[in-house]
Design a protein around this motif. Sequence first.
Motif, mmCIF file in Angstrom:
data_model
loop_
_atom_site.group_PDB
_atom_site.id
_atom_site.type_symbol
_atom_site.label_atom_id
_atom_site.label_comp_id
_atom_site.label_asym_id
_atom_site.label_seq_id
_atom_site.Cartn_x
_atom_site.Cartn_y
_atom_site.Cartn_z
ATOM 1 N N THR A 213 22.005 10.642 37.764
ATOM 2 C CA THR A 213 21.293 11.051 37.155
ATOM 3 C C THR A 213 21.905 12.600 36.520
ATOM 4 N N SER A 214 21.527 13.314 35.243
ATOM 5 C CA SER A 214 22.446 14.385 34.628
ATOM 6 C C SER A 214 21.053 14.859 34.382
ATOM 7 N N ARG A 215 22.299 16.761 34.105
ATOM 8 C CA ARG A 215 20.620 17.893 33.856
ATOM 9 C C ARG A 215 21.828 18.488 33.454
ATOM 10 N N VAL A 216 20.591 19.463 31.956
ATOM 11 C CA VAL A 216 21.250 20.336 31.480
ATOM 12 C C VAL A 216 21.695 21.589 32.236
ATOM 13 N N SER A 217 22.457 22.284 31.542
ATOM 14 C CA SER A 217 22.669 24.169 32.000
ATOM 15 C C SER A 217 22.807 24.962 30.867
ATOM 16 N N GLU A 218 22.510 26.102 31.578
ATOM 17 C CA GLU A 218 22.439 27.188 29.880
ATOM 18 C C GLU A 218 23.741 27.296 29.091
ATOM 19 N N PRO A 219 24.227 27.578 28.077
ATOM 20 C CA PRO A 219 25.088 27.023 27.505
ATOM 21 C C PRO A 219 25.626 28.532 27.991
ATOM 22 N N THR A 220 27.123 28.509 28.104
ATOM 23 C CA THR A 220 28.512 29.939 28.850
ATOM 24 C C THR A 220 29.183 30.189 27.195
ATOM 25 N N PRO A 221 29.751 31.846 27.541
ATOM 26 C CA PRO A 221 30.585 31.528 26.969
ATOM 27 C C PRO A 221 31.863 31.178 26.735
ATOM 28 N N GLU A 222 32.354 31.384 27.786
ATOM 29 C CA GLU A 222 33.535 30.826 28.191
ATOM 30 C C GLU A 222 33.723 29.229 27.737
ATOM 31 N N ARG A 223 32.846 28.537 26.849
ATOM 32 C CA ARG A 223 32.659 27.151 26.892
ATOM 33 C C ARG A 223 32.160 26.903 24.876
ATOM 34 N N GLY A 224 32.648 28.062 24.712
ATOM 35 C CA GLY A 224 32.221 28.460 22.477
ATOM 36 C C GLY A 224 30.816 28.254 23.037
ATOM 37 N N GLY A 225 29.618 29.057 23.656
ATOM 38 C CA GLY A 225 28.387 28.565 23.915
ATOM 39 C C GLY A 225 27.757 27.570 24.320
ATOM 40 N N ARG A 226 28.626 26.772 24.738
ATOM 41 C CA ARG A 226 27.826 25.150 25.315
ATOM 42 C C ARG A 226 27.549 25.072 26.756
ATOM 43 N N ALA A 227 26.551 24.177 26.187
ATOM 44 C CA ALA A 227 26.493 24.029 27.995
ATOM 45 C C ALA A 227 26.765 23.283 28.962
ATOM 46 N N LYS A 228 27.169 23.490 30.234
ATOM 47 C CA LYS A 228 26.959 21.555 31.008
ATOM 48 C C LYS A 228 25.914 20.977 31.440
ATOM 49 N N ARG A 229 26.546 19.526 31.531
ATOM 50 C CA ARG A 229 26.016 18.211 31.975
ATOM 51 C C ARG A 229 26.193 18.050 32.960
ATOM 52 N N TYR A 230 25.591 18.857 34.447
ATOM 53 C CA TYR A 230 25.918 18.360 35.960
ATOM 54 C C TYR A 230 25.410 17.248 35.863
ATOM 55 N N PHE A 231 26.477 16.622 36.995
ATOM 56 C CA PHE A 231 25.291 14.806 37.200
ATOM 57 C C PHE A 231 25.672 14.827 38.567
ATOM 58 N N GLU A 232 23.912 13.675 39.548
ATOM 59 C CA GLU A 232 24.856 13.933 40.612
ATOM 60 C C GLU A 232 24.046 11.992 40.926
ATOM 61 N N VAL A 233 25.040 12.051 42.130
ATOM 62 C CA VAL A 233 25.034 9.800 42.638
ATOM 63 C C VAL A 233 23.145 10.082 43.328
ATOM 64 N N ILE A 234 22.267 8.911 42.913
ATOM 65 C CA ILE A 234 21.606 9.349 43.257
ATOM 66 C C ILE A 234 21.391 7.810 44.562
ATOM 67 N N ALA A 235 20.407 7.622 44.589
ATOM 68 C CA ALA A 235 20.199 6.861 46.337
ATOM 69 C C ALA A 235 21.068 5.787 46.443
ATOM 70 N N GLU A 236 20.444 4.711 44.634
ATOM 71 C CA GLU A 236 21.019 4.097 44.430
ATOM 72 C C GLU A 236 22.275 3.804 44.059
ATOM 73 N N GLY A 237 23.219 4.663 43.552
ATOM 74 C CA GLY A 237 24.291 4.622 43.273
ATOM 75 C C GLY A 237 25.211 4.257 44.020
ATOM 76 N N ARG A 238 25.193 5.597 46.334
ATOM 77 C CA ARG A 238 25.253 5.633 46.393
ATOM 78 C C ARG A 238 25.087 4.002 47.593
ATOM 79 N N ARG A 239 24.293 3.408 47.115
ATOM 80 C CA ARG A 239 24.184 1.583 48.152
ATOM 81 C C ARG A 239 25.130 1.392 47.026
ATOM 82 N N ALA A 240 25.819 1.055 46.023
ATOM 83 C CA ALA A 240 26.289 0.555 45.029
ATOM 84 C C ALA A 240 27.719 1.057 45.644
ATOM 85 N N LEU A 241 27.890 1.814 45.673
ATOM 86 C CA LEU A 241 29.262 2.437 46.051
ATOM 87 C C LEU A 241 29.493 1.990 47.440
#
Lengths: 184, 110
Positions: free
Chosen positions: B61-89
Amino acid sequence: MKPPAAARTLLMMAASDRDRDFILGDLEEEFQERSGAGWWYWSQAVRSTVPLIRVAVRDGGGGRFFAAAFVSVLLSYGLIVALVIAASALADLLLPRSFGLRIAWDLITAFPFAALAGYLSVRISGRSALLQALMLAVFVGLLGLLSMAMSPAELPAWYSAGLIAAMTGGVLAGAAHFARRRTR
Amino acid sequence: MAKGEYLGEFEQIVLLALLRLGAEAYGLRVRQEIAERTGRDVAIGAVYATLDRLENKGYVTSRVSEPTPERGGRAKRYFEVIAEGRRALAEAQHSLAQMREGLTESWRMS
């Protein structure tokens, strides 16, 4: 320090709406960490193009994406032809009957018309502006080569080559302009 | 597991990078983690293409952070492995381990 503008434009054109801002932000951050390594940014942009276009096509549903892209390419090409014919008619009215002037007129008007077509083409259906523009550029280039082969002998080869270059360049410039506006 | 849901090599590498990075897992860090651990200088576009695919498969899954100046005012998209992903891996890694089992170390040389 700013990343190379042309490389940024390439990325903007290749990436889908969903990923574009995050990719540009990530690269901008690493670019600053690397104290402005332009060559590195260019390498990332060029190597990212194919996987990003594949995502854009996949998200758009493969066949449907190409069908929509093809229709917009046809519409845009129709627009170029219509504008070129209109410009030619205008030249007949306004310009003296000079072969050189006429050639210059054709070459000068081809670029903005093609740029307008490129812009509209990606606006109509484009998820990946780069793929869309490349399709249109190839189409324009092929038809340009065909007309070159069929053109009267008195037309110099450099004229046809210049016309193809102006039109394909215009298409790509128009699509790039759309991608930059979309990201602003 | 349905056909088409098997994990490719790069998908496994990306999932492992996400697990290693935890709460700091976004595109740039994933790219750097892979480069540091495997020596592969992958393109950011390839990382995002894979992350998008894993999200579509329902493994991250992913979530979006607040924009930051060092990224030219752009946000980050953080990713996280969920249970189904751990099982597949885990399944993919298990399959590899099963295939390796019983082979002597000499297979690396031949």
